[in-house]
Design a protein around this motif. Structure first.
Motif, PDB file in Angstrom:
ATOM      1  N   ILE A 135       0.879  -1.167   0.000  1.00 42.88           N
ATOM      2  CA  ILE A 135       0.000   0.000   0.000  1.00 42.88           C
ATOM      3  C   ILE A 135       0.918   1.219   0.000  1.00 42.88           C
ATOM      4  N   ARG A 136       0.354   2.408  -0.122  1.00 44.58           N
ATOM      5  CA  ARG A 136       1.163   3.629  -0.232  1.00 44.58           C
ATOM      6  C   ARG A 136       2.110   3.836   0.949  1.00 44.58           C
ATOM      7  N   ASN A 137       1.697   3.409   2.146  1.00 48.57           N
ATOM      8  CA  ASN A 137       2.486   3.689   3.345  1.00 48.57           C
ATOM      9  C   ASN A 137       3.217   2.488   3.920  1.00 48.57           C
ATOM     10  N   PHE A 138       3.322   1.391   3.182  1.00 49.86           N
ATOM     11  CA  PHE A 138       3.995   0.203   3.703  1.00 49.86           C
ATOM     12  C   PHE A 138       4.705  -0.546   2.579  1.00 49.86           C
ATOM     13  N   SER A 139       5.969  -0.898   2.842  1.00 53.50           N
ATOM     14  CA  SER A 139       6.716  -1.688   1.853  1.00 53.50           C
ATOM     15  C   SER A 139       7.533  -2.763   2.565  1.00 53.50           C
ATOM     16  N   ILE A 140       7.824  -3.799   1.799  1.00 56.07           N
ATOM     17  CA  ILE A 140       8.722  -4.867   2.251  1.00 56.07           C
ATOM     18  C   ILE A 140       9.837  -4.926   1.217  1.00 56.07           C
ATOM     19  N   GLY A 141      11.069  -5.018   1.709  1.00 54.83           N
ATOM     20  CA  GLY A 141      12.187  -5.058   0.787  1.00 54.83           C
ATOM     21  C   GLY A 141      13.341  -5.865   1.325  1.00 54.83           C
ATOM     22  N   SER A 142      14.379  -5.915   0.539  1.00 53.16           N
ATOM     23  CA  SER A 142      15.599  -6.592   0.971  1.00 53.16           C
ATOM     24  C   SER A 142      16.793  -5.805   0.441  1.00 53.16           C
ATOM     25  N   GLU A 143      17.939  -6.069   1.064  1.00 55.24           N
ATOM     26  CA  GLU A 143      19.169  -5.388   0.677  1.00 55.24           C
ATOM     27  C   GLU A 143      20.326  -6.360   0.825  1.00 55.24           C
ATOM     28  N   ILE A 144      21.240  -6.306  -0.129  1.00 54.90           N
ATOM     29  CA  ILE A 144      22.444  -7.139  -0.099  1.00 54.90           C
ATOM     30  C   ILE A 144      23.644  -6.199  -0.114  1.00 54.90           C
ATOM     31  N   GLN A 145      24.601  -6.458   0.776  1.00 51.53           N
ATOM     32  CA  GLN A 145      25.791  -5.619   0.863  1.00 51.53           C
ATOM     33  C   GLN A 145      27.050  -6.472   0.818  1.00 51.53           C
ATOM     34  N   LEU A 146      28.110  -5.885   0.321  1.00 49.87           N
ATOM     35  CA  LEU A 146      29.449  -6.419   0.502  1.00 49.87           C
ATOM     36  C   LEU A 146      30.106  -5.434   1.458  1.00 49.87           C
ATOM     37  N   ARG A 147      30.186  -5.832   2.699  1.00 56.94           N
ATOM     38  CA  ARG A 147      30.589  -4.922   3.768  1.00 56.94           C
ATOM     39  C   ARG A 147      32.072  -5.065   4.071  1.00 56.94           C
ATOM     40  N   GLY A 148      32.792  -3.950   3.949  1.00 56.98           N
ATOM     41  CA  GLY A 148      34.192  -3.910   4.323  1.00 56.98           C
ATOM     42  C   GLY A 148      34.330  -3.169   5.638  1.00 56.98           C
ATOM     43  N   MET A 149      35.099  -3.750   6.575  1.00 60.36           N
ATOM     44  CA  MET A 149      35.250  -3.145   7.894  1.00 60.36           C
ATOM     45  C   MET A 149      36.722  -3.091   8.265  1.00 60.36           C
ATOM     46  N   LYS A 150      37.130  -1.978   8.826  1.00 63.03           N
ATOM     47  CA  LYS A 150      38.510  -1.796   9.249  1.00 63.03           C
ATOM     48  C   LYS A 150      38.521  -1.439  10.730  1.00 63.03           C
ATOM     49  N   PRO A 151      38.827  -2.416  11.606  1.00 62.13           N
ATOM     50  CA  PRO A 151      38.953  -2.114  13.031  1.00 62.13           C
ATOM     51  C   PRO A 151      40.156  -1.209  13.278  1.00 62.13           C
ATOM     52  N   LYS A 152      40.119  -0.461  14.395  1.00 60.57           N
ATOM     53  CA  LYS A 152      41.260   0.399  14.745  1.00 60.57           C
ATOM     54  C   LYS A 152      42.527  -0.429  14.896  1.00 60.57           C
ATOM     55  N   ALA A 153      42.393  -1.548  15.578  1.00 64.51           N
ATOM     56  CA  ALA A 153      43.550  -2.431  15.766  1.00 64.51           C
ATOM     57  C   ALA A 153      43.208  -3.775  15.135  1.00 64.51           C
ATOM     58  N   GLY A 154      43.620  -3.968  13.910  1.00 66.97           N
ATOM     59  CA  GLY A 154      43.331  -5.234  13.255  1.00 66.97           C
ATOM     60  C   GLY A 154      43.339  -5.118  11.753  1.00 66.97           C
ATOM     61  N   ASP A 155      43.105  -6.256  11.130  1.00 70.82           N
ATOM     62  CA  ASP A 155      43.113  -6.331   9.678  1.00 70.82           C
ATOM     63  C   ASP A 155      41.751  -5.997   9.095  1.00 70.82           C
ATOM     64  N   PHE A 156      41.766  -5.630   7.833  1.00 66.97           N
ATOM     65  CA  PHE A 156      40.543  -5.379   7.081  1.00 66.97           C
ATOM     66  C   PHE A 156      39.714  -6.655   7.017  1.00 66.97           C
ATOM     67  N   VAL A 157      38.402  -6.532   7.212  1.00 61.27           N
ATOM     68  CA  VAL A 157      37.487  -7.676   7.185  1.00 61.27           C
ATOM     69  C   VAL A 157      36.440  -7.397   6.111  1.00 61.27           C
ATOM     70  N   ALA A 158      36.115  -8.394   5.285  1.00 63.26           N
ATOM     71  CA  ALA A 158      35.057  -8.272   4.290  1.00 63.26           C
ATOM     72  C   ALA A 158      34.041  -9.386   4.516  1.00 63.26           C
ATOM     73  N   VAL A 159      32.764  -9.008   4.587  1.00 66.35           N
ATOM     74  CA  VAL A 159      31.691  -9.978   4.785  1.00 66.35           C
ATOM     75  C   VAL A 159      30.511  -9.596   3.895  1.00 66.35           C
ATOM     76  N   THR A 160      29.685 -10.570   3.607  1.00 65.59           N
ATOM     77  CA  THR A 160      28.426 -10.273   2.943  1.00 65.59           C
ATOM     78  C   THR A 160      27.392 -10.031   4.026  1.00 65.59           C
ATOM     79  N   HIS A 161      26.422  -9.206   3.705  1.00 65.07           N
ATOM     80  CA  HIS A 161      25.380  -8.857   4.669  1.00 65.07           C
ATOM     81  C   HIS A 161      24.078  -8.712   3.898  1.00 65.07           C
TER      82      HIS A 161
END
Length: 170
Positions: A135-161
């Motif tokens: 309806i005009r005021n309601f939706s259902i959806g999905s999202e796919i990400q390739l998430r890259g994360m860089k901790p302050k102390a640590g190696d780069f991490v890549a995950v799907t989300h």
């Protein structure tokens, strides 16, 4: 005394402007193309299993600007006795409307921090998704990400989300 008032006046002006402009947008959402919504990630198994993911059920603040652009901050947190987590991300998406469906592509950037481990990280995530308006005021959806994360102390991490998102528009 005068220095204090000189800082207070711009703040009051900003708050009044923000409140009055929101009510104007709310009255003219069809004409201006502005739409505001709240969403929640309904279910994502990674949120239960992986410590670098954002907390369970983050809140999506959706701002559709016209029919071609979306800004979407995400706020999520969890507070427990000895564990806390905070995620603040902002997404910018191009919209391709097709009837009752929107194809969304863009990305998110932000911060995620875990209190117990002291781990803080910068997050960048290209994303693609879609939503269907029941309806005009309601939706259902999905999202796919390739998430890259860089901790302050640590190696780069890549995950799907991936997320399954329900949104309510006002």
């Amino acid at each position: 005394m005068q220095a204090r008032n000189s800082k207070l006046i711009p703040f009051v002006f900003f708050v009044v402007t923000l409140l009055t402009s929101y009510s104007v947008y709310a009255q003219e959402d069809e004409a201006s193309g502005f739409k505001f919504g709240l969403g929640v990630s309904v279910f994502n198994i990674n949120e239960y299993l992986y410590e670098y993911s954002e907390p369970i059920a983050p809140i999506y603040l959706t701002f559709d600007i016209g029919d071609k652009f979306r800004l979407e901050p995400i706020v999520g947190f969890s507070l427990r006795e000895r564990f806390s987590q905070l995620s603040l991300l902002i997404g910018a998406f191009r919209k391709a409307p097709i009837s009752k469906f929107n194809l969304l592509y863009g990305g998110r950037v932000g911060y995620s921090g875990i209190g117990e481990t002291g781990s803080e990280m910068f997050v960048i995530a290209p994303a693609i998704g879609g939503e269907y308006y029941f309806i005009r005021n309601f939706s259902i959806g999905s999202e796919i990400q390739l998430r890259g994360m860089k901790p302050k102390a640590g190696d780069f991490v890549a995950v799907t989300h991936s997320s399954f998102i329900a949104r309510f528009y006002f």
